[in-house]
Write an enzyme that holds these catalytic residues in place. Structure first.
Site, PDB file in Angstrom:
ATOM      1  N   HIS A 306       0.850  -1.193   0.000  1.00 31.18           N
ATOM      2  CA  HIS A 306       0.000   0.000   0.000  1.00 31.18           C
ATOM      3  C   HIS A 306       0.883   1.238   0.000  1.00 31.18           C
ATOM      4  CE1 HIS A 306      -3.190   2.806   1.155  1.00 31.18           C
ATOM      5  NE2 HIS A 306      -4.015   1.873   0.755  1.00 31.18           N
ATOM      6  N   ASP A 363      -7.963  -5.335  -0.211  1.00 37.14           N
ATOM      7  CA  ASP A 363      -8.402  -6.213  -1.301  1.00 37.14           C
ATOM      8  C   ASP A 363      -8.025  -7.674  -1.101  1.00 37.14           C
ATOM      9  OD1 ASP A 363      -7.555  -3.394  -3.168  1.00 37.14           O
ATOM     10  OD2 ASP A 363      -9.586  -4.196  -3.005  1.00 37.14           O
TER      11      ASP A 363
END
Ligand code: SDX
Length: 429
Positions: A306, A363
């Protein structure tokens, strides 16, 4: 005393103001840098650049903190509903009982899609990806609902927000039904926002869909976890397109398009396809971990890493727990969950992932939950988009209301050819 940074360049020193956020974040204000010093900054991917001041969502990537209007995501996931969280993001406060009732009823009043839009669906190829359809259909909403007030404090703007929140959910279900050649199911005012969506997706003339509260709850939490995430790629697209003062439908349509990318919201579909590939190749994760670490291999461990979180994404923690809960409630098993857990276990002990601060993001486990809800894989990014709508709407509203609103127009460092003359075609060698 005003905080400042000193920039020394070409033998001169310049003072640059340092602005402080309410949670201790600090930024050098370079608004006048080019005017005062003749320099611009260079920050590909905007990893170190603040595009705005915002009071909607706070993230601390080192501590894994995510709060909406000050409320921790863990508390919203446990106590709130998606509609209530949407209200919070758009209005900055949790709704009182009557406000929530009015908001919910407004969503019901605007859940129907104009019948003329149905023909648009019928002309898309059946195999068209639903995110491409959704981006087009959201843009088309302007043709049917052009009355958008200039000022966002005008009560009428809430109708536009309700149309987006409610019709996008209906459009998503419609695209699924039409892709299957099934009869459309209309929204019903007697169902909650999430139950309505599941009913529109799965009800059929031969087998009425039975609303299961466990799945409705799971969908509420799933959409709460996706509701906003400060200045991510798709939200920045909404703000950038919106900065040209185009209508909100066009700006949100741009957000849908950006979210579609596998590095962003499309990752949830890419994760489940990766887990399926590992499963189909016998379930051995070792070669995939090696590929993810191989600089010469473009393969990435989807759902990992991320730009902001350099620790476990707090949303992924909640999503992972939800996988076990939903599968247990449904008395189902999904072998891909076991593969996902093994990938996480091995990766979090591997020096490559540790050194690169790569942890599961929102996700990584979300596809397992969506599979338990019966959502087809190519609809996974659409589910992310519906969840992110309140975030896009609130961020768009904040940018419109910003007294310092400017057209977004980054600069560049030119590295191309120097000045040269035009050469007539018969003289070109
Ligand atoms: C979302 O921004 C948001 O808030 C987004 C989001 C939201 O709610 O809006 O949280 C939703 O988009 C989550 C991210 C979903 N995407 C994926 O899961 C795709 C896989 N992840 C990556 O591609 C990547 O981690 C990104 C795109 C998410 C972030 O990438 P960055 O910050 O641009 O970092 P990078 O690509 O420059 O990578 C830094 C290093 C590189 O190695 P080096 O060249 O420095 O040696 O880390 C490596 C990368 O190769 N790396 C990975 C990796 N992610 C980064 N290596 C293997 N597998 C990965 N997943």
């Amino acid at each position: 005393m005003k905080d400042k940074a000193i920039l020394t360049y070409d033998g001169k020193s310049y003072e640059l103001p340092v602005i402080h956020g309410s949670e201790g974040d600090k930024a050098i204000d370079i608004t006048n840098l080019r005017k005062d010093i003749g320099l611009t900054t260079f920050d590909p991917g905007f990893g170190n650049t603040g595009s705005c001041k915002s009071s909607i969502t706070f993230m601390d990537g080192d501590k894994g903190i995510l709060r909406h209007c000050g409320i921790p995501i863990e508390q919203l996931a446990e106590h709130s509903s998606f509609v209530e969280t949407a209200y919070l993001l758009i209005n900055s406060e949790l709704p009182k009982k009557d406000e929530l009732e009015r908001f919910s009823s407004m969503l019901n009043d605007h859940s129907l899609v104009h019948e003329d839009m149905r023909s648009f669906f019928e002309n898309f190829p059946r195999r068209a990806h639903p995110m491409g359809i959704l981006s087009s259909m959201v843009n088309s909403l302007m043709a049917f609902y052009p009355e958008i007030p200039e000022k966002t404090e005008d009560e009428q703007i809430n109708i536009t927000f309700a149309r987006l929140l409610s019709k996008v959910r209906s459009l998503a279900a419609m695209s699924y039904k039409i892709s299957r050649g099934h009869k459309l199911v209309y929204p019903s005012n007697r169902l909650s926002y999430c139950a309505n969506f599941l009913n529109m997706m799965f009800d059929s003339p031969v087998r009425p869909y039975v609303i299961e509260e466990d799945l409705v709850h799971a969908l509420n939490v799933f959409w709460i976890l996706h509701a906003d995430h400060e200045q991510n790629c798709s939200t920045s697209a909404v703000r950038l397109v919106g900065s040209a003062r185009v209508n909100i439908y066009a700006a949100i349509s741009a957000g849908v398009a950006a979210l579609w990318g596998p590095l962003h919201g499309g990752a949830n579909q890419a994760v489940i396809e990766m887990l399926q590939l590992i499963y189909d190749s016998g379930g051995d994760i070792t070669p995939f971990i090696a590929k993810a670490k191989d600089k010469n291999d473009s393969f990435r461990l989807m759902g990992f890493g991320h730009r902001v979180y350099k620790t476990y994404d707090p949303r992924a923690k909640i999503m992972k727990k939800m996988c076990d809960t939903v599968l247990k409630q449904q008395k189902k098993n999904n072998p891909l969950l076991g593969i996902a857990k093994r990938l996480e276990e091995v990766a979090l002990k591997d020096s490559y992932f540790i050194e690169h601060n790569l942890y599961p993001n929102v996700d990584f486990y979300s596809g397992i939950v969506l599979t338990a809800l019966g959502i087809p894989r190519n609809m996974f990014p659409v589910m992310f988009a519906i969840g992110r709508l309140p975030g896009w709407i609130s961020q768009w509203r904040e940018s419109i209301d910003d007294p310092h609103w400017r057209l977004h127009r980054p600069r560049q460092v030119y590295i191309g050819a120097k000045k040269r003359d035009y050469v007539p075609i018969d003289k070109r060698v």
